[in-house]
Design a protein around this motif. Structure first.
Motif, PDB file in Angstrom:
ATOM      1  N   PRO A 245       0.882  -1.186  -0.116  1.00 33.38           N
ATOM      2  CA  PRO A 245      -0.018  -0.071   0.075  1.00 33.38           C
ATOM      3  C   PRO A 245       0.868   1.177   0.035  1.00 33.38           C
ATOM      4  CG  PRO A 245      -0.836  -1.547   1.639  1.00 33.38           C
ATOM      5  CD  PRO A 245       0.257  -2.166   0.953  1.00 33.38           C
ATOM      6  N   LYS A 248       1.713   1.835  -3.537  1.00 34.25           N
ATOM      7  CA  LYS A 248       0.727   2.274  -4.342  1.00 34.25           C
ATOM      8  C   LYS A 248       0.465   3.668  -4.045  1.00 34.25           C
ATOM      9  CE  LYS A 248      -4.415   1.622  -4.705  1.00 34.25           C
ATOM     10  NZ  LYS A 248      -5.569   0.831  -4.115  1.00 34.25           N
ATOM     11  N   CYS A 281      -3.573  -4.137  -5.607  1.00 34.89           N
ATOM     12  CA  CYS A 281      -3.058  -2.517  -5.911  1.00 34.89           C
ATOM     13  C   CYS A 281      -2.538  -1.902  -6.869  1.00 34.89           C
ATOM     14  CB  CYS A 281      -2.298  -2.279  -4.527  1.00 34.89           C
ATOM     15  SG  CYS A 281      -2.744  -2.698  -2.919  1.00 34.89           S
TER      16      CYS A 281
END
Length: 409
Positions: A245, A248, A281
């Motif tokens: 994440p 991302k 993602c």
């Protein structure tokens, strides 16, 4: 002096922190006139012997006292957390003509080593490489998962074999590579030698010119991308999923970044979840996973020398040898504020901390490294000075003094 370095497993293809310490400390001791043999089970290897760089390595057959034990469960125990029996290893320790036994394992291997030392009337030293004081509950449950629903007959064998000692209490000296274990055991210092002796690093190796192709060329990483490196076992303990994440978020705001993960896969299910999350993602094309490199693979040094930043998001880390390697290579380090990393990495001086469960703290640390060139340079310079205290010759001399003390004390 002849020393038996006893470890649960010793595989050059499945290299970890314990193997790193055993191998490099053995080489450092040789230069001081102390010869060692490495004795291990044949987990992740084949039974038999070999000589590498003048060091004799012997591996012995073993078994886990559980039934039934399918191959996948045995492999999981080999990779992490197993407590095997090895009668042939026990006999080798007792008949090897050693002056001292240095134990780098826990469980039954440690108890067998203590029994062999007592039988031969020689001292034994045990190193705690983590997992003695502060293994998180979730990690412990995952390690024991292969044993659920199995019939355990090890208790009967333990009684028949007389294996009932506490190796830490029975050892003539205890080496703690992590500060948490040292604090826990320091009250026993009046009864035996208990000391903190950290892990080491080959500074010249990681500071030198790589003998491999540039890292971006080796793994087809575009030159314009900032390269984030994480070297550690692909395992739930190491928490690499936190970085997906984060990656991302960086790419979502237009930054050209790439994540390189290097390490043996000790939890295959976790590796699958990690890459599935990267696809979910939509950053899978910006993640390169290299499932382990041999310790002498020049591509490992090339990765450290070619990266822009080193990140270690572990949930549990007794010490963190890879931090020393990053320091020696001149990389700024972002480290989770857990375990031994709390003390090893001095926040704001030799690296920056972040909380492994709070992604915003990782982003804050990363932005400081990227946007404050003066801070980055200061951290790198400080770390290069700090890492000199952890060279293998320094660690080897401390270890040799301990051996002499317990042998003649």
């Amino acid at each position: 002096m002849k020393v038996a370095q006893v470890v649960r497993r010793f595989s050059f293809d499945e290299w970890g922190g314990t193997e790193n310490v055993v191998w490099n400390s053995t080489l450092a001791l040789r230069k001081l006139g102390i010869e060692s043999e490495i004795l291990a089970t044949s987990a992740l290897s084949l039974p038999g012997g070999e000589v590498r760089d003048g060091v004799r390595i012997r591996r012995f057959r073993y078994f886990y006292p559980y039934f039934p034990l399918p191959g996948k469960d045995r492999l999981a125990l080999d990779k992490k957390g197993g407590s095997p029996y090895s009668p042939s290893l026990s006999r080798a320790m007792a008949k090897g003509g050693y002056d001292l036994i240095h134990i780098h394992a826990g469980g039954r291997i440690a108890m067998l080593a203590v029994a062999a030392a007592h039988q031969c009337r020689i001292p034994c030293v045990i190193s705690l490489h983590g997992g003695f004081a502060d293994v998180p509950k979730q990690e412990l449950e995952e390690m024991l998962a292969p044993l659920r629903g199995k019939f355990h007959y090890g208790g009967v064998l333990d009684r028949l074999s007389g294996l009932h000692c506490n190796p830490v209490r029975e050892a003539d000296a205890v080496i703690c590579v992590g500060q948490n274990e040292f604090r826990l055991l320091s009250p026993y210092g009046a009864e035996r030698r208990v000391l903190y002796l950290p892990n080491g690093v080959d500074i010249e190796k990681f500071a030198g010119t790589p003998k491999a192709r540039p890292v971006r060329e080796e793994w087809n990483i575009p030159a314009e991308r900032r390269l984030l490196l994480c070297v550690s076992r692909i395992d739930y303990q190491k928490n690499q999923k936190m970085l997906i994440p984060f990656l991302k978020q960086l790419t979502g705001r237009g930054e050209e970044v790439h994540l390189l993960l290097i390490g043996p896969v000790t939890a295959p299910w976790y590796a699958e979840e990690l890459m599935a999350l990267a696809r979910q993602c939509r950053v899978a094309d910006r993640v390169t996973l290299v499932p382990g490199l041999a310790p002498d693979d020049p591509r490992l040094v090339a990765a450290f020398r070619g990266a822009d930043c080193f990140v270690l998001p572990s949930l549990h880390e007794p010490f963190g040898i890879v931090v020393l390697e990053a320091w020696a290579a001149g990389l700024p380090v972002l480290a989770a504020k857990v375990g031994g990393l709390r003390r090893l990495v001095q926040n704001g001086y030799s690296g920056l901390h972040f909380e492994p469960g709070i992604p915003a703290t990782l982003m804050s640390a990363y932005e400081r490294i990227v946007r404050e060139p003066g801070l980055r340079e200061s951290i790198v310079d400080w770390a290069r000075q700090e890492v000199r205290c952890y060279s293998w010759p320094v660690i080897g001399r401390e270890l040799a003094r301990l051996y002499e003390g317990v042998c003649h004390g």
